[in-house]
Design a protein around this motif. Structure first.
Motif, PDB file in Angstrom:
ATOM      1  N   MET A 178       0.832  -1.217   0.000  1.00 43.13           N
ATOM      2  CA  MET A 178       0.000   0.000   0.000  1.00 43.13           C
ATOM      3  C   MET A 178       0.860   1.259   0.000  1.00 43.13           C
ATOM      4  N   TYR A 179       1.931   1.237   0.793  1.00 40.56           N
ATOM      5  CA  TYR A 179       2.857   2.382   0.776  1.00 40.56           C
ATOM      6  C   TYR A 179       3.318   2.669  -0.647  1.00 40.56           C
ATOM      7  N   ALA A 180       3.639   1.592  -1.362  1.00 38.46           N
ATOM      8  CA  ALA A 180       4.131   1.765  -2.730  1.00 38.46           C
ATOM      9  C   ALA A 180       3.064   2.418  -3.602  1.00 38.46           C
ATOM     10  N   MET A 181       1.849   1.929  -3.473  1.00 38.89           N
ATOM     11  CA  MET A 181       0.776   2.436  -4.327  1.00 38.89           C
ATOM     12  C   MET A 181       0.448   3.900  -4.005  1.00 38.89           C
ATOM     13  N   VAL A 182       0.496   4.216  -2.713  1.00 43.46           N
ATOM     14  CA  VAL A 182       0.232   5.607  -2.305  1.00 43.46           C
ATOM     15  C   VAL A 182       1.332   6.532  -2.849  1.00 43.46           C
ATOM     16  N   ALA A 183       2.567   6.090  -2.761  1.00 45.93           N
ATOM     17  CA  ALA A 183       3.682   6.918  -3.248  1.00 45.93           C
ATOM     18  C   ALA A 183       3.601   7.088  -4.762  1.00 45.93           C
ATOM     19  N   ALA A 184       3.277   6.000  -5.450  1.00 45.00           N
ATOM     20  CA  ALA A 184       3.186   6.065  -6.918  1.00 45.00           C
ATOM     21  C   ALA A 184       2.055   6.997  -7.346  1.00 45.00           C
ATOM     22  N   ARG A 185       0.958   6.914  -6.633  1.00 48.85           N
ATOM     23  CA  ARG A 185      -0.196   7.770  -6.943  1.00 48.85           C
ATOM     24  C   ARG A 185       0.169   9.246  -6.755  1.00 48.85           C
ATOM     25  N   TYR A 186       0.885   9.505  -5.674  1.00 51.31           N
ATOM     26  CA  TYR A 186       1.308  10.878  -5.370  1.00 51.31           C
ATOM     27  C   TYR A 186       2.276  11.387  -6.432  1.00 51.31           C
ATOM     28  N   ARG A 187       3.169  10.528  -6.871  1.00 50.24           N
ATOM     29  CA  ARG A 187       4.137  10.918  -7.892  1.00 50.24           C
ATOM     30  C   ARG A 187       3.433  11.145  -9.239  1.00 50.24           C
ATOM     31  N   THR A 188       2.385  10.368  -9.500  1.00 52.98           N
ATOM     32  CA  THR A 188       1.673  10.464 -10.774  1.00 52.98           C
ATOM     33  C   THR A 188       0.734  11.675 -10.791  1.00 52.98           C
ATOM     34  N   VAL A 189       0.059  11.888  -9.683  1.00 49.82           N
ATOM     35  CA  VAL A 189      -0.888  13.017  -9.572  1.00 49.82           C
ATOM     36  C   VAL A 189      -0.529  13.789  -8.305  1.00 49.82           C
ATOM     37  N   PRO A 190       0.417  14.726  -8.421  1.00 48.03           N
ATOM     38  CA  PRO A 190       0.941  15.367  -7.208  1.00 48.03           C
ATOM     39  C   PRO A 190      -0.140  16.032  -6.348  1.00 48.03           C
ATOM     40  N   ASP A 191      -1.260  16.362  -6.960  1.00 48.34           N
ATOM     41  CA  ASP A 191      -2.291  17.060  -6.215  1.00 48.34           C
ATOM     42  C   ASP A 191      -3.236  16.101  -5.492  1.00 48.34           C
ATOM     43  N   VAL A 192      -2.975  14.810  -5.601  1.00 48.72           N
ATOM     44  CA  VAL A 192      -3.959  13.823  -5.128  1.00 48.72           C
ATOM     45  C   VAL A 192      -4.193  13.883  -3.621  1.00 48.72           C
ATOM     46  N   LYS A 193      -3.186  14.319  -2.882  1.00 50.32           N
ATOM     47  CA  LYS A 193      -3.341  14.400  -1.436  1.00 50.32           C
ATOM     48  C   LYS A 193      -4.459  15.393  -1.095  1.00 50.32           C
ATOM     49  N   ARG A 194      -4.500  16.465  -1.855  1.00 50.13           N
ATOM     50  CA  ARG A 194      -5.488  17.516  -1.623  1.00 50.13           C
ATOM     51  C   ARG A 194      -6.840  17.149  -2.258  1.00 50.13           C
ATOM     52  N   THR A 195      -6.796  16.675  -3.500  1.00 47.70           N
ATOM     53  CA  THR A 195      -8.046  16.507  -4.247  1.00 47.70           C
ATOM     54  C   THR A 195      -8.670  15.124  -4.079  1.00 47.70           C
ATOM     55  N   GLY A 196      -7.882  14.152  -3.642  1.00 47.42           N
ATOM     56  CA  GLY A 196      -8.379  12.783  -3.657  1.00 47.42           C
ATOM     57  C   GLY A 196      -8.410  12.258  -5.079  1.00 47.42           C
ATOM     58  N   VAL A 197      -8.951  11.056  -5.253  1.00 47.98           N
ATOM     59  CA  VAL A 197      -8.993  10.523  -6.617  1.00 47.98           C
ATOM     60  C   VAL A 197     -10.335  10.809  -7.282  1.00 47.98           C
ATOM     61  N   VAL A 198     -11.251  11.365  -6.518  1.00 47.08           N
ATOM     62  CA  VAL A 198     -12.549  11.693  -7.088  1.00 47.08           C
ATOM     63  C   VAL A 198     -12.351  12.808  -8.121  1.00 47.08           C
ATOM     64  N   ASN A 199     -13.063  12.715  -9.222  1.00 48.93           N
ATOM     65  CA  ASN A 199     -13.010  13.731 -10.277  1.00 48.93           C
ATOM     66  C   ASN A 199     -11.676  13.850 -10.993  1.00 48.93           C
ATOM     67  N   LEU A 200     -10.794  12.846 -10.823  1.00 45.28           N
ATOM     68  CA  LEU A 200      -9.594  12.867 -11.661  1.00 45.28           C
ATOM     69  C   LEU A 200     -10.056  12.748 -13.113  1.00 45.28           C
ATOM     70  N   PRO A 201      -9.397  13.456 -14.034  1.00 39.92           N
ATOM     71  CA  PRO A 201      -9.835  13.378 -15.429  1.00 39.92           C
ATOM     72  C   PRO A 201      -9.804  11.943 -15.963  1.00 39.92           C
ATOM     73  N   GLU A 202      -8.812  11.160 -15.520  1.00 39.62           N
ATOM     74  CA  GLU A 202      -8.739   9.765 -15.968  1.00 39.62           C
ATOM     75  C   GLU A 202      -8.591   8.863 -14.747  1.00 39.62           C
ATOM     76  N   PRO A 203      -9.429   7.838 -14.621  1.00 38.12           N
ATOM     77  CA  PRO A 203      -9.248   6.898 -13.502  1.00 38.12           C
ATOM     78  C   PRO A 203      -7.860   6.273 -13.557  1.00 38.12           C
TER      79      PRO A 203
END
Lengths: 536, 536
Positions: A178-203
């Motif tokens: 899970m740590y890996a996936m969270v870090a990868a998500r953050y690196r891919t969508v730097p704003d994800v911590k603030r915005t969450g994954v809801v309403n990302l242009p692409e799932p």
């Protein structure tokens, strides 16, 4: 009010009775003298020693004295309904009783999981940290353990050629993944911590192989990515992810307007012990700019052996990696190391900057307060166990243990090949997992054509039956598993671990016992071969 | 190749040298005899006993022998560069050295965290489970521990009046809080496991108070909800969430087209020990159909005392609750209990149905294989520690410990009130957290008007200075914290725990020491009162 039945809890009526007693008639106890209560530690030490838990494995006790849950409830008083303190003798009695009905994972003939017995230095480490009872978050309350965790991470970064990376000890490999996936998500969508994954242009989409561990599925759920966005890539007969299938899957996800961001490859799959081809998978990930994580929870231990570390070739091209010295290597549960190549990312991604813990005006260099890298707040000191094992055994001592485990797995495979009635699931083992069937005499047929679907079902069911009988005899604990996505039913999966020290003889014992039990299966079984003969 | 400098790792040059040695000149060691290596456990037992870790707390040793990180690296050889096995004497030396520079959390004068010393029965429990080394996922490998975890959950469900609910032991309260949020999300959007939170018609929103634990922030990030969808509700002076503010916040979120789904209330906030008004918050949650979770990680221990359990009034109306017996109560880290009212939900929500572990054709009732409720796969046996503590002490023995901690906290408060120079942050303590300042003689002023912003800054800085000096003297470890959202800088936050057994005298020692150190602060400090007088 509810009645608790399943777990031997008390009924509503009894509960009311207890409450009345507590509120009325019983006086508070004289507290146990603080000096006296510590004598329990000497007692538990002696009991554990008496019972053989603090020495090399022996054959003298059963692996387990199995009782069905309802029977076990009659043998141990599980409900917590004591009101007054118990005497030391009573407590010792409880402890002896619990030991009697527990499974001896440190027994020579326990091969049921990916872990087994503990390394004595690892156990020493865990006893020490339990007694010192501190948390791994600030230098202030764990000066030695902070530097020890750093040393463990640095050593692992070097072992896995992860450069000037970073890492953290986690409560298990599922958390590491899970740590890996969270870090990868953050690196891919730097704003994800603030915005969450809801309403990302692409799932966001995760890829793993169909033989990979189920923690990836759990992570995808927890992290809000959704199982619809998890692609299970086809693996080959050995259980290795097929790189071409991965690339095809990525292209198909891209075509659907979604964003591939995470590929999980495996070093030592749970069942077959398969190692993915990291170089070819890294090539694919590089081509599409996707984070590569390696779940080496099981197979990472191969890095300690010069003869076996080739299994991890290309793993150093990943962005992150998880390794559990508590599996094959015998560090006590839990000892899980998560490594990440980009220094600083763990902290940037996970920090919440709690003022009460990570004060900015401390008098020492607060970069040593590493707790804000973690999703946990209080965190057990797990690094010390592995550190002490390394200090005590050295690289060569650990290597000797790992090499011995591999040699015993090979010996097991050789023995299985040469024994009538045994059949390997794979031609060649890849790690120390050995998968096989035993076909009892009465189930043997003359030619492959007679191995009908029905025959196989019998074999799968015989496998479970043999296991059941061995558990009840307390002689051997070895796992059986189906691989349904490969159309295979139950087979024995025996994992050879470093502790307790295996030998060709302990391997042979398991085979002998499976054969003995298989042949003793009730006579009714013979109906199959009779029936089968008559339909010929 | 990288050079590892920060953590005392070896330079590139030395690393190459090591590799050459490993690949060339040194022969594999004769493995340590398996019998001999177990003698280390007797040694560590004796060393821990010698050093006072296996008995009641004493004043004879410092709480910590503080060294700065760079100095500590010179005193202990942290890098893992051993190649050959070490002798038992060498290992014992390493252990003694690590102990010497570690913090004694079991010292009478350690009050730095929400936990301190261990309960000896808890420690006994953890030593036993470490030696038995199994995982809490199937009845097969943990028959006794499965039923013990069930008993602990059942007991807690009764204590907190949670009816016929369910629960799980977690690696810490942050994880418990995440379990709650995942379950609430699943209950609110049943399809979320499949779809994830991406493309939900309305973003999900979490509410917590500004005094609540930072794990809620971390959970919101990890679970993909996003900090934009976390509302920190205003709390009052005591640190309690204001129910009217919560309702206003919910209405405002609804008006913005988002979906409130989770309210976290706190029983015992980290800093002030505040208890939210659960009945009023439950009313609000009920009105809007929102999941109520109670983070009782710290304050849940009050449930064990008939005198104190009123603090948890209304907590039984929540849908889930987290309690850490490893905080106030002294179970060894980690011991975290998560409770949930809806039986079956944990399993339904988290299950991934791994065939290799949770075979459906086992010979016993597989409802006892509880591991699929968990997001972890391997999971430490944490329940046994608390179970054994309860068996040994009974409800009245535990209650006596809790009552003693509260009485000592009250004694500390009384002493602080009556001593010149000490000032309480709150009029009345709410739990066993006591927050205060010490104003050294030279900083005292004649009237409140002289307590300027500059004066307060000095006091905040004096607080940190006193702490620094006490750490370096090794006399007392007590935390200081700011509460920035309330516009307050550093103050001492002392948490009174059940272990080691506190007394009015151990409370007085802390006050005396703070006063002593505060008065000995360098003379330069006097410049403030001079300066201040001259500007009058």
């Amino acid at each position: 009010m509810a009645t608790y039945s399943r777990n031997g809890g008390v009924s509503n009526q009894q509960q009311m009775h207890d409450d009345q007693q507590i509120n009325g008639t019983i006086k508070p106890p004289t507290p146990i003298n603080a000096e006296d209560e510590w004598t329990i530690l000497e007692r538990v030490f002696r009991v554990l020693a008496d019972e053989g838990y603090l020495g090399p494995a022996t054959h003298q006790k059963p692996v387990v004295s199995f009782e069905y849950p309802d029977d076990l409830k009659k043998l141990i008083h599980f409900p917590m309904d004591e009101q007054t303190p118990s005497s030391a003798d009573t407590i010792e009695g409880i402890i002896r009783n619990v030991l009697h009905y527990s499974v001896r994972t440190g027994h020579n003939h326990f091969h049921n999981q990916l872990f087994a017995g503990v390394d004595p230095y690892g156990l020493t480490g865990s006893w020490l940290t339990e007694a010192l009872n501190t948390s791994q978050y600030t230098f202030e309350v764990g000066p030695t353990f902070t530097l020890i965790e750093d040393a463990v991470i640095d050593k692992c970064l070097r072992l896995f050629e992860f450069g000037d990376g970073d890492g953290i000890l986690c409560p298990g490999g599922s958390m590491s993944n899970m740590y890996a996936m969270v870090a990868a998500r953050y690196r891919t969508v730097p704003d994800v911590k603030r915005t969450g994954v809801v309403n990302l242009p692409e799932p966001l989409v995760v890829f793993t192989s169909e033989d990979a561990h189920y923690s990836i599925t759990k992570a995808v759920h927890w992290l809000g990515i959704g199982l619809n966005n998890l692609v299970k890539v086809k693996s080959d007969r050995q259980g290795c992810m097929i790189p071409e299938e991965l690339e095809r899957a990525i292209q198909s996800v891209l075509a659907s307007g979604r964003k591939p961001f995470f590929v999980n490859a495996t070093a030592g799959t749970t069942v077959l012990g398969a190692f993915d081809d990291f170089n070819r998978i890294a090539d694919v990930c590089q081509r599409y700019g996707i984070w590569l994580h390696i779940d080496a929870c099981l197979g990472g231990t191969a890095i300690l052996s010069r003869r076996q570390k080739h299994l991890l070739a290309g793993a150093n091209r990943a962005q992150s990696l998880a390794w559990n010295p508590h599996k094959t290597l015998g560090a006590p549960l839990q000892c899980s190391i998560f490594l990440i190549k980009e220094r600083g990312l763990l902290h940037e991604c996970n920090a919440a900057k709690a003022d009460y813990l990570f004060q900015q005006d401390k008098f020492y260099d607060i970069s040593y307060d590493t707790g804000d890298k973690s999703v946990q707040c209080g965190r057990k000191v797990d690094a010390f166990k592995f550190w002490l094992m390394y200090k005590a055994r050295g690289s060569l001592g650990l290597e000797a243990l790992v090499d011995n485990a591999f040699e015993c797995a090979e010996s097991l495979q050789d023995q299985l090949r040469s024994r009538t009635g045994f059949r390997l699931v794979l031609e060649e083992i890849q790690y120390t997992n050995v998968s096989f069937w035993y076909v009892p005499t009465w189930l043997r047929v003359d030619e492959p054509a007679q191995e009908t679907a029905d025959w196989w079902q019998r074999l799968y069911s015989v496998t479970a039956d043999i296991k059941e009988r061995m558990v009840k005899r307390g002689t051997v604990l070895v796992g059986y598993v189906p691989l349904l996505h490969k159309g295979i039913g139950n087979f024995f999966r025996m994992v050879v671990t470093c502790h307790p020290r295996p030998s060709p003889e302990t391997m042979r014992y398991v085979i002998d016992e499976i054969e003995r039990v298989g042949e003793e299966l009730p006579q009714e079984r013979e109906s199959f071969s009779n029936q089968n003969s008559s339909t010929k």
